[in-house]
Design a protein around this motif. Structure first.
Motif, PDB file in Angstrom:
ATOM      1  N   GLN A  54      -6.282   8.513   4.268  1.00  0.00           N
ATOM      2  CA  GLN A  54      -5.629   7.308   4.281  1.00  0.00           C
ATOM      3  C   GLN A  54      -6.481   6.113   4.576  1.00  0.00           C
ATOM      4  O   GLN A  54      -6.304   4.961   4.251  1.00  0.00           O
ATOM      5  N   CYS A  74      -0.218   4.187  -6.612  1.00  0.00           N
ATOM      6  CA  CYS A  74      -0.404   4.722  -5.125  1.00  0.00           C
ATOM      7  C   CYS A  74      -1.979   4.610  -4.683  1.00  0.00           C
ATOM      8  O   CYS A  74      -2.745   4.929  -5.257  1.00  0.00           O
ATOM      9  N   ASN A  75      -1.995   4.535  -3.188  1.00  0.00           N
ATOM     10  CA  ASN A  75      -3.133   4.449  -2.615  1.00  0.00           C
ATOM     11  C   ASN A  75      -3.682   5.931  -2.492  1.00  0.00           C
ATOM     12  O   ASN A  75      -4.688   6.277  -2.527  1.00  0.00           O
ATOM     13  N   MET A  76      -2.711   6.820  -2.326  1.00  0.00           N
ATOM     14  CA  MET A  76      -2.894   8.131  -2.190  1.00  0.00           C
ATOM     15  C   MET A  76      -1.514   8.906  -2.649  1.00  0.00           C
ATOM     16  O   MET A  76      -0.458   8.504  -2.272  1.00  0.00           O
ATOM     17  N   VAL A 135      -6.170   0.762   3.403  1.00  0.00           N
ATOM     18  CA  VAL A 135      -4.950   0.559   4.156  1.00  0.00           C
ATOM     19  C   VAL A 135      -5.077  -0.865   4.333  1.00  0.00           C
ATOM     20  O   VAL A 135      -5.988  -1.459   4.900  1.00  0.00           O
ATOM     21  N   TYR A 185       1.736   5.352  -0.302  1.00  0.00           N
ATOM     22  CA  TYR A 185       1.167   6.775  -0.105  1.00  0.00           C
ATOM     23  C   TYR A 185       2.360   7.502  -0.307  1.00  0.00           C
ATOM     24  O   TYR A 185       3.528   7.356   0.210  1.00  0.00           O
ATOM     25  N   ASN A 219       0.922  -1.272   0.028  1.00  0.00           N
ATOM     26  CA  ASN A 219       0.148   0.076   0.207  1.00  0.00           C
ATOM     27  C   ASN A 219       0.940   1.158  -0.043  1.00  0.00           C
ATOM     28  O   ASN A 219       1.851   1.271   0.834  1.00  0.00           O
ATOM     29  N   PHE A 244       3.692  11.861  -0.066  1.00  0.00           N
ATOM     30  CA  PHE A 244       3.142  12.897   0.237  1.00  0.00           C
ATOM     31  C   PHE A 244       4.400  13.826  -0.064  1.00  0.00           C
ATOM     32  O   PHE A 244       5.625  13.554   0.266  1.00  0.00           O
ATOM     33  N   ARG A 249      -7.843   9.656  -5.416  1.00  0.00           N
ATOM     34  CA  ARG A 249      -6.715   9.271  -4.704  1.00  0.00           C
ATOM     35  C   ARG A 249      -5.797  10.613  -4.575  1.00  0.00           C
ATOM     36  O   ARG A 249      -4.631  10.255  -3.991  1.00  0.00           O
TER      37      ARG A 249
END
Length: 182
Positions: free
Chosen positions: A177, A113-115, A182, A85, A83, A87, A154
């Motif tokens: 998230q 990506c998940n986010m 997750v 993420y 998973n 930023f 996302r």
């Protein structure tokens, strides 16, 4: 402040976000791997302790960080096993020609990506001779404006206009998230 470098207090806000995000993730999940990317005009993966100690000026070619992130995801953390993420925090200072490159790289990251979270720090922290905003309301940087053209569930973009908003931004990213499988 778009005078070419991210001010010390804006760097503090960005690093505070990452410090608390990592702390939360490590308390909540048993197996978390973090990768820290620092950039000025070029980006590189750095050890965690170096990331929090570095005082480079941020730079004006944000695509270098997105490119390193995408390469790392594809080579080291494939979406089939992780998973993911990503930023990124910035003051929004980016070369105009680089915004389209950033947009394409973020769109590629969103496939894996998940986010992808983008946080822009826009408060007036230092009184500067070069400050053109004065009493004007905050406006989106050209980078944030370009990223907001991406219509993807996302992708999460936030703006910090006061230091006190950091906790709320952290909650916003964590809540998203939690909802992102997750």
């Amino acid at each position: 402040d778009r005078s070419g470098s991210m001010t010390t207090s804006k760097k503090y806000v960005a690093k505070s976000f990452f410090f608390w995000m990592v702390r939360f993730l490590r308390l909540k999940y048993q197996h978390v791997e973090t990768v820290f990317i620092a950039h000025d005009t070029e980006a590189q993966i750095v050890p965690e302790q170096d990331f929090f100690a570095l005082s480079n000026d941020g730079g004006t070619r944000c695509s270098s960080a997105y490119k390193v992130a995408l390469e790392h995801v594809l080579q080291q953390h494939p979406a089939s096993r992780w998973n993911i993420y990503v930023f990124h925090f910035s003051d929004g200072d980016n070369l105009p020609y680089d915004n389209a490159v950033c947009k394409a790289l973020v769109q590629a990251l969103l496939v894996h990506c998940n986010m992808v979270g983008y946080g822009e720090i826009q408060y007036q922290d230092d009184v500067s001779f070069y400050s053109w905003r004065g009493q004007m309301p905050f406006a989106l940087s050209s980078l944030q404006h370009t990223l907001q053209e991406i219509d993807h569930p996302r992708l999460l973009s936030v703006t910090i206009t006061r230091k006190e908003e950091l906790y709320h931004v952290l909650q916003t990213f964590l809540r998203s998230q939690e909802n992102a499988d997750v």
